[in-house]
Motif scaffolding. Structure first.
Motif, PDB file in Angstrom:
ATOM      1  N   ARG A  20       3.627   0.049  31.352  1.00 10.09           N
ATOM      2  CA  ARG A  20       4.503  -0.139  32.511  1.00 10.09           C
ATOM      3  C   ARG A  20       4.853  -1.625  32.606  1.00 10.09           C
ATOM      4  O   ARG A  20       4.005  -2.482  32.394  1.00 10.09           O
ATOM      5  N   GLN A  21       6.122  -1.886  32.910  1.00 14.81           N
ATOM      6  CA  GLN A  21       6.674  -3.240  32.982  1.00 14.81           C
ATOM      7  C   GLN A  21       6.495  -3.971  31.653  1.00 14.81           C
ATOM      8  O   GLN A  21       6.241  -5.166  31.611  1.00 14.81           O
ATOM      9  N   CYS A  30      16.768  -4.360  15.384  1.00 17.77           N
ATOM     10  CA  CYS A  30      15.613  -4.017  16.208  1.00 17.77           C
ATOM     11  C   CYS A  30      16.065  -3.733  17.641  1.00 17.77           C
ATOM     12  O   CYS A  30      16.909  -4.452  18.186  1.00 17.77           O
ATOM     13  N   ILE A  31      15.483  -2.688  18.215  1.00 19.09           N
ATOM     14  CA  ILE A  31      15.801  -2.263  19.573  1.00 19.09           C
ATOM     15  C   ILE A  31      14.543  -2.420  20.416  1.00 19.09           C
ATOM     16  O   ILE A  31      13.455  -2.021  19.999  1.00 19.09           O
ATOM     17  N   ALA A  32      14.698  -3.004  21.605  1.00 22.11           N
ATOM     18  CA  ALA A  32      13.598  -3.109  22.562  1.00 22.11           C
ATOM     19  C   ALA A  32      13.712  -1.941  23.531  1.00 22.11           C
ATOM     20  O   ALA A  32      14.763  -1.747  24.141  1.00 22.11           O
ATOM     21  N   VAL A  33      12.646  -1.157  23.645  1.00 19.16           N
ATOM     22  CA  VAL A  33      12.618  -0.033  24.577  1.00 19.16           C
ATOM     23  C   VAL A  33      11.679  -0.428  25.714  1.00 19.16           C
ATOM     24  O   VAL A  33      10.495  -0.701  25.487  1.00 19.16           O
ATOM     25  N   PHE A  34      12.234  -0.490  26.921  1.00 20.36           N
ATOM     26  CA  PHE A  34      11.524  -0.978  28.095  1.00 20.36           C
ATOM     27  C   PHE A  34      11.106   0.165  29.007  1.00 20.36           C
ATOM     28  O   PHE A  34      11.809   1.169  29.114  1.00 20.36           O
ATOM     29  N   ARG A  35       9.971  -0.031  29.698  1.00 23.71           N
ATOM     30  CA  ARG A  35       9.495   0.916  30.708  1.00 23.71           C
ATOM     31  C   ARG A  35       9.289   0.149  32.005  1.00 23.71           C
ATOM     32  O   ARG A  35       8.604  -0.881  32.025  1.00 23.71           O
ATOM     33  N   THR A  36       9.883   0.637  33.078  1.00 27.34           N
ATOM     34  CA  THR A  36       9.739  -0.017  34.375  1.00 27.34           C
ATOM     35  C   THR A  36       8.463   0.466  35.067  1.00 27.34           C
ATOM     36  O   THR A  36       7.804   1.402  34.612  1.00 27.34           O
ATOM     37  N   ALA A  37       8.147  -0.142  36.188  1.00 27.92           N
ATOM     38  CA  ALA A  37       6.953   0.223  36.959  1.00 27.92           C
ATOM     39  C   ALA A  37       7.020   1.665  37.442  1.00 27.92           C
ATOM     40  O   ALA A  37       5.991   2.313  37.620  1.00 27.92           O
ATOM     41  N   GLU A  74       9.505  -9.150  24.037  1.00 29.48           N
ATOM     42  CA  GLU A  74       8.366  -9.968  24.457  1.00 29.48           C
ATOM     43  C   GLU A  74       8.584 -10.584  25.832  1.00 29.48           C
ATOM     44  O   GLU A  74       7.782 -11.402  26.288  1.00 29.48           O
ATOM     45  N   GLY A  75       9.681 -10.190  26.488  1.00 28.17           N
ATOM     46  CA  GLY A  75      10.009 -10.744  27.795  1.00 28.17           C
ATOM     47  C   GLY A  75       9.251 -10.080  28.930  1.00 28.17           C
ATOM     48  O   GLY A  75       8.486  -9.132  28.727  1.00 28.17           O
ATOM     49  N   ILE A  76       9.477 -10.575  30.129  1.00 28.58           N
ATOM     50  CA  ILE A  76       8.830 -10.050  31.335  1.00 28.58           C
ATOM     51  C   ILE A  76       9.778  -9.061  31.995  1.00 28.58           C
ATOM     52  O   ILE A  76      10.928  -9.395  32.302  1.00 28.58           O
TER      53      ILE A  76
END
Length: 111
Positions: free
Chosen positions: A15-16, A27-34, A54-56
């Motif tokens: 999460r986050q 390359c694809i970044a797959v993000f998950r929110t809270a 690698e970001g916040i």
């Protein structure tokens, strides 16, 4: 119609946080929110090429780890005074599995 391919469990992405998916193109970044929403963006910040994976992650935005540019996960658009955009990709969750646009996952041609 978009065809999707399974890239792993939602639980594999903190999460986050994010996970990096290597495709034939990039390359694809797959993000998950809270709140367990998922988004997919190109992994390179248009400013200096920073790895967005690698970001916040905060809310529905990610901050580049190199120079603090902030990108909207819905649109890929830089926020605030920064100008630029990151390409977004179709992604969804089904039965706890993360699915991404199959068009991104193509086999490379043999040399």
């Amino acid at each position: 119609m978009t065809v999707f391919v399974d890239i792993g469990s939602l639980d594999d992405i903190p999460r986050q946080g994010a996970r990096l998916v290597k495709t034939a193109q990039d390359c694809i970044a797959v993000f998950r929110t809270a709140d367990d929403r998922v988004f997919a963006l190109d992994d390179r910040c248009p400013h200096k090429g920073g790895p967005l994976s690698e970001g916040i992650v905060h809310g529905t935005a990610v901050t580049c780890p190199l120079h603090n540019w902030v990108f909207d996960l819905n649109t890929g658009q830089a926020q605030g005074a920064d100008q630029g955009q990151v390409r977004t990709h179709a992604v969804r969750v089904s039965q706890g599995r993360v699915l991404i646009d199959a068009g991104l996952i193509r086999s490379r041609n043999a040399a």
